[in-house]
Design an enzyme around this catalytic site. Structure first.
Site, PDB file in Angstrom:
ATOM      1  CB  SER A  33     -29.377 -50.316 -84.374  1.00  0.00           C
ATOM      2  OG  SER A  33     -30.623 -49.785 -84.807  1.00  0.00           O
ATOM      3  CE  LYS A  34     -29.405 -56.494 -79.643  1.00  0.00           C
ATOM      4  NZ  LYS A  34     -29.552 -56.918 -78.256  1.00  0.00           N
ATOM      5  NE  ARG A  35     -33.014 -46.930 -84.357  1.00  0.00           N
ATOM      6  CZ  ARG A  35     -33.274 -46.144 -85.391  1.00  0.00           C
ATOM      7  NH1 ARG A  35     -34.420 -46.253 -86.020  1.00  0.00           N
ATOM      8  NH2 ARG A  35     -32.397 -45.252 -85.789  1.00  0.00           N
ATOM      9  CG  HIS A  36     -32.098 -49.881 -88.488  1.00  0.00           C
ATOM     10  ND1 HIS A  36     -31.014 -49.252 -87.921  1.00  0.00           N
ATOM     11  CD2 HIS A  36     -32.987 -48.913 -88.776  1.00  0.00           C
ATOM     12  CE1 HIS A  36     -31.236 -47.954 -87.874  1.00  0.00           C
ATOM     13  NE2 HIS A  36     -32.409 -47.719 -88.386  1.00  0.00           N
TER      14      HIS A  36
END
Length: 510
Positions: free
Chosen positions: A257-260
């Site tokens: 995801s974007k946080r990754h």
């Protein structure tokens, strides 16, 4: 779906692969890795005489979600990564008439049929399947019906007359042999009622017409491969070799995801990553060559084989990417780094760097790059060298503190109370004692011996820590006690500029 071990595969001549993104967003990390693996596979076979063509196809049939901005981002991202494609870009939407032609070809051959089911009838069919706990799929109502029974005013779709018995098997180069019973695959729609082709038909026709021999893509397309294989066979076309790559997960094992890190490739460029470093990192997400971590592009081309890609999901590790990028920065040509750093500084300062500043950066680069993880980090460190006077946002706090009459902080027991102006005058005198002809260049092996002796004697004379001398000198030169390698900085500035900056610091009003 049954799987067996990977089968041996002998590559065909004139290997052709393609990267086929949908222009509905940025070029994300997963897509970039897919493009890289296709590019490497093509270049490997080109190197060893098996053709080796890498094509780019924009799958823009979803007209509501496809944008030119996304197309531009994909093209720009591939170019930045150095993944040059062969030939012209193919736009899938422009080939809709050809796709429809193939559907009608199947219809004429009796391998497809008109289906007149209304949306309401299809929904009722799905409801019955759910109630009976059966697989939700089209039941083949119009497969055997006489078209003469077609209801008036209903525009039909064209469905593939898929095999109902036996199984469809894919000899996947990554996943191994994967088999699905044909009873689990319904008669998919090829051409919608409005005459527009569906995704699976368009992909098959485009891959055939582009002479694609290997389809290398994410394993989220594995189910599509069975349907596409049936279309190939119905058209009597050669089925390409499939290689479905495991997806990339975050460090916690969850879907990326974007946080990754599931952000656009352009974001990594803006964060200061080098394209060759990002390529290297993506290469190691699912593929390896022994214990090698840093792999030159030429070696990657020689060694890469999609059959060596692991079946398990790769995990994105930001710290590892930083480490790889830092390694590439340390090994990069100093002049090329100057150009990248200068672009960042010019954008921040809203002015062009002078030739003198660029020359200073070039001299300073050996001292700047060993600790930098990104180009942004490198540019922040390079600010030490910019401007006529120190140009950092914060003032030289160490000088301000000392000029209030406070003693040098952290002085060892028994040391003399030392005020900065007097100490700075002594530092200047120590540096002035070094003749101009002995002042070393940044590539001179004598840098340490030339500067260390005179400056250390100042500390010994004053009975203070050597680090305190260096802090004060760093503040005088660049406005910060934390200099990016002070000996290199002294060499990069040059004797005249060093002495002038010390004079500036001594004359600076508070």
């Amino acid at each position: 779906m049954a799987r067996s071990p990977r089968s041996a595969y002998i590559p065909r001549m004139s290997v052709v692969v393609r990267f086929a993104p949908s222009p509905t967003g940025f070029l994300h990390i997963g897509g970039a890795r897919t493009a890289l693996f296709n590019w490497l596979f093509a270049r490997h076979h080109q190197l060893y005489g098996d053709g080796g063509v890498f094509r780019l196809r924009i799958e823009d049939t979803d007209r509501q979600r496809s944008t030119q901005q996304a197309v531009d981002a994909i093209v720009d991202g591939l170019q930045w990564l150095g993944l040059a494609w062969d030939g012209e870009i193919v736009h899938q939407f422009a080939r809709a008439a050809r796709h429809a032609e193939a559907a009608r070809q199947l219809l004429a051959a009796g391998r497809a049929y008109h289906c007149y089911c209304t949306p309401g009838e299809l929904e009722a069919m799905r409801e019955r399947a759910r109630a009976e706990k059966r697989s939700v799929r089209y039941d083949g109502t119009w497969r055997v019906k006489d078209p003469a029974e077609a209801p008036a005013g209903v525009a039909p779709v064209i469905r593939l007359k898929a095999p109902q018995e036996g199984a469809t098997t894919i000899a996947d180069l990554v996943q191994g042999e994967v088999t699905v019973a044909n009873s689990e695959i319904d008669d998919l729609i090829l051409l919608r009622a409005d005459g527009t082709p569906t995704y699976n038909l368009s992909v098959v026709v485009d891959d055939h017409d582009m002479n694609v021999t290997h389809v290398i893509r994410g394993d989220d397309h594995l189910n599509n491969a069975f349907r596409q294989t049936q279309i190939y066979r119905a058209l009597d076309w050669t089925v390409p070799a499939f290689a479905h790559l495991p997806l990339i997960h975050g460090p916690d094992g969850a879907k990326l995801s974007k946080r990754h890190g599931a952000i656009g490739v352009e974001a990594y460029r803006e964060m200061g990553y080098l394209p060759e470093a990002l390529r290297n990192y993506l290469l190691r997400l699912g593929w390896s060559h022994g214990d090698d971590e840093i792999i030159a592009t030429d070696d990657a081309i020689r060694w890469f084989d999609v059959a060596d890609v692991g079946r398990g999901a790769a995990r994105f590790d930001q710290a590892k990417l930083d480490s790889v990028n830092a390694d590439y920065i340390r090994k990069a040509d100093d002049a090329s780094l100057v150009e990248l750093v200068a672009a960042w500084l010019e954008a921040e300062f809203a002015r062009e760097l002078s030739e003198a500043e660029r020359e200073r950066l070039l001299k300073a680069m050996p001292g700047l790059k060993p600790r930098a993880k990104t180009i942004v980090d490198l540019a922040e460190r390079a600010k030490f060298y910019m401007g006529e006077r120190p140009s950092l946002k914060e003032p030289a706090r160490i000088l301000l503190k000392y000029d209030r009459g406070d003693p040098i902080v952290r002085s060892p027991p028994g040391s003399a109370i030392t005020h900065p102006r007097g100490l700075l005058i002594e530092i200047k005198g120590a540096l002035e004692s070094i003749p101009a002809e002995d002042w070393p260049n940044t590539d001179d092996m004598k840098i340490f011996s030339v500067f260390n002796g005179p400056l250390r004697r100042v500390a010994e004379t004053r009975h203070i820590l050597y680090g305190q001398v260096m802090e004060l000198l760093g503040a005088a030169l660049g406005g910060s006690p934390q200099s990016p390698g002070l000996y290199i900085a002294l060499s990069a500035f040059g004797r005249d500029e060093v002495l002038r900056r010390i004079d500036d610091s001594l004359s600076r009003p508070l």
